[in-house]
Design a protein around this motif. Structure first.
Motif, PDB file in Angstrom:
ATOM      1  N   ASP A  20      42.224  46.139 -10.606  1.00 51.64           N
ATOM      2  CA  ASP A  20      42.388  46.459  -9.183  1.00 51.64           C
ATOM      3  C   ASP A  20      42.939  47.864  -9.002  1.00 51.64           C
ATOM      4  O   ASP A  20      42.877  48.415  -7.901  1.00 51.64           O
TER       5      ASP A  20
ATOM      6  N   THR B 182      36.228  46.961   0.474  1.00 53.81           N
ATOM      7  CA  THR B 182      37.682  46.914   0.344  1.00 53.81           C
ATOM      8  C   THR B 182      38.380  47.053   1.692  1.00 53.81           C
ATOM      9  O   THR B 182      37.786  47.535   2.663  1.00 53.81           O
TER      10      THR B 182
ATOM     11  N   MET C 253      45.612  47.935   1.427  1.00 54.28           N
ATOM     12  CA  MET C 253      46.684  47.017   1.093  1.00 54.28           C
ATOM     13  C   MET C 253      47.760  47.088   2.170  1.00 54.28           C
ATOM     14  O   MET C 253      48.188  48.170   2.551  1.00 54.28           O
TER      15      MET C 253
ATOM     16  N   LEU D 240      42.011  47.094  -1.615  1.00 52.73           N
ATOM     17  CA  LEU D 240      41.845  45.800  -2.258  1.00 52.73           C
ATOM     18  C   LEU D 240      40.425  45.272  -2.038  1.00 52.73           C
ATOM     19  O   LEU D 240      39.925  45.283  -0.913  1.00 52.73           O
TER      20      LEU D 240
ATOM     21  N   THR E 103      44.911  43.725 -14.196  1.00 50.56           N
ATOM     22  CA  THR E 103      45.801  43.555 -13.050  1.00 50.56           C
ATOM     23  C   THR E 103      45.664  42.160 -12.453  1.00 50.56           C
ATOM     24  O   THR E 103      44.682  41.458 -12.691  1.00 50.56           O
ATOM     25  N   GLU E 104      46.642  41.805 -11.612  1.00 55.79           N
ATOM     26  CA  GLU E 104      46.673  40.457 -11.039  1.00 55.79           C
ATOM     27  C   GLU E 104      46.209  40.422  -9.577  1.00 55.79           C
ATOM     28  O   GLU E 104      46.530  39.479  -8.853  1.00 55.79           O
ATOM     29  N   GLY E 105      45.462  41.441  -9.132  1.00 57.87           N
ATOM     30  CA  GLY E 105      44.989  41.496  -7.752  1.00 57.87           C
ATOM     31  C   GLY E 105      43.715  40.695  -7.549  1.00 57.87           C
ATOM     32  O   GLY E 105      43.328  39.867  -8.395  1.00 57.87           O
TER      33      GLY E 105
ATOM     34  N   PHE F  10      55.378  42.942 -10.085  1.00 56.69           N
ATOM     35  CA  PHE F  10      55.031  42.522  -8.734  1.00 56.69           C
ATOM     36  C   PHE F  10      56.100  41.631  -8.114  1.00 56.69           C
ATOM     37  O   PHE F  10      56.305  41.657  -6.900  1.00 56.69           O
TER      38      PHE F  10
END
Length: 337
Positions: free
Chosen positions: A8, A45, A48, A56, A80-82, A107
């Motif tokens: 991300d 996108t 954010m 995002l 990434t954790e997005g 995060f």
């Protein structure tokens, strides 16, 4: 070997995650690997919330699955954790594909600072996210120990490097400011704890290089500090080299590439004794920085350090070694089949 990285955080964003991935990708390609990065630039996108500079991806699952299928990777890495990271994780679980992840960003701490969400809630989610992978890569030993204490498993070390050709003690920016110059480089955002630096009673000048959502607020609050905006390439390197001490006030970074960039520029570092700076500076045989819970004392101690010791220490950090460790940490996509 074909390696697909899903992130991300990707260009045109400017941050440590993007710099790390771009440099590692180049090193891997120089080693003969076929590498592709899937970032938000390939999807629709939205900005954010509270950080519009970051975009995002929205509902990327179907298109992302098509990209992965067409690329046919030998190894899949989720950086990434997005939204993209979650979509890649869902794909991998659905297809029984093995993958690795990385813990680049705190995060949980950032969410607490911005929204008040308790850290234990976010860490429970992060533990579940990374737990589905074969390994989670972290930049420092102290972060590895912390995550393992929080219940994370298969945590593997993956340090960082610095571009020694780009950052050096010369040439220097001849700042027309009272000396000594205490420099900060990075995003101007709440998680960077910049106020801790700007409120210090220090001799000389405070210089801030960077941009971000807090810039106008901080400029108004600290008119005596000098904000010069973001710099890149040779101009950034000269900015480092022209200062006297690099100040790293963050308590939440997982490494701090800017610390290595400062050291490569011959600049002693002042920081809190936290993950990132304490891991880096602990490896030095002679002082190249100062750590103290009193950041002012760290700044003054760093001012006394011999600059000539900084560059040789930075030279021990190689991007090629970083890329090789990344490669060692990867797993074949069919490892779970």
């Amino acid at each position: 070997m074909r390696i697909l990285i899903v992130s991300d955080a990707w260009t045109p964003q400017v941050n440590g995650v993007v710099r790390t991935l771009r440099t590692v990708v180049q090193e891997l390609q120089d080693m003969g690997k076929v590498v592709e990065v899937v970032g938000p630039d390939r999807f629709f996108t939205i900005p954010m919330p509270s950080y519009p500079e970051i975009r995002l991806a929205i509902f990327p699952g179907k298109r992302l699955a098509k990209i992965i299928d067409e690329f046919q990777p030998d190894a899949l890495h989720i950086a990434t954790e997005g939204p993209l990271g979650m979509a890649a994780r869902a794909y991998a679980i659905r297809r029984k594909v093995a993958f690795t992840t990385a813990f680049h960003t705190r995060f949980a701490e950032y969410l607490k600072a911005r929204t008040g969400i308790p850290e234990f809630i976010s860490y429970a989610w992060l533990r579940r996210f990374h737990g589905a992978g074969a390994a989670v890569m972290v930049a420092t030993q102290s972060l590895r120990e912390e995550l393992m204490a929080r219940g994370f498993e298969h945590v593997r070390p993956w340090s960082r490097g610095v571009d020694l050709a780009a950052f050096s003690p010369e040439p220097r920016e001849e700042w027309d400011l009272p000396r000594p110059i205490f420099l900060y480089v990075g995003r101007l955002a709440v998680e960077k704890n910049l106020r801790a630096f700007l409120k210090l009673d220090l001799p000389g000048s405070k210089l801030v290089v960077g941009d971000g959502p807090q810039r106008r607020e901080l400029e108004a609050e600290f008119p005596e500090a000098h904000f010069v905006g973001a710099r890149h390439g040779a101009e950034l390197a000269k900015a480092y080299a022209g200062a006297d001490v690099f100040v790293f006030p963050s308590r939440t970074d997982t490494f701090g590439l800017v610390v290595l960039e400062a050291l490569a520029s011959g600049l002693p570092v002042a920081a809190y004794p936290v993950t990132g700076p304490k891991d880096i500076l602990a490896e030095a045989q002679v002082p190249v920085g100062a750590l103290d819970e009193d950041l002012r004392q760290a700044c003054l101690k760093a001012l006394e350090i011999e600059r000539t010791a900084c560059r040789p220490f930075a030279e021990t950090y190689s991007w090629r070694a970083c890329a090789e460790r990344f490669l060692d940490n990867l797993v074949p996509v069919n490892a779970l089949v």
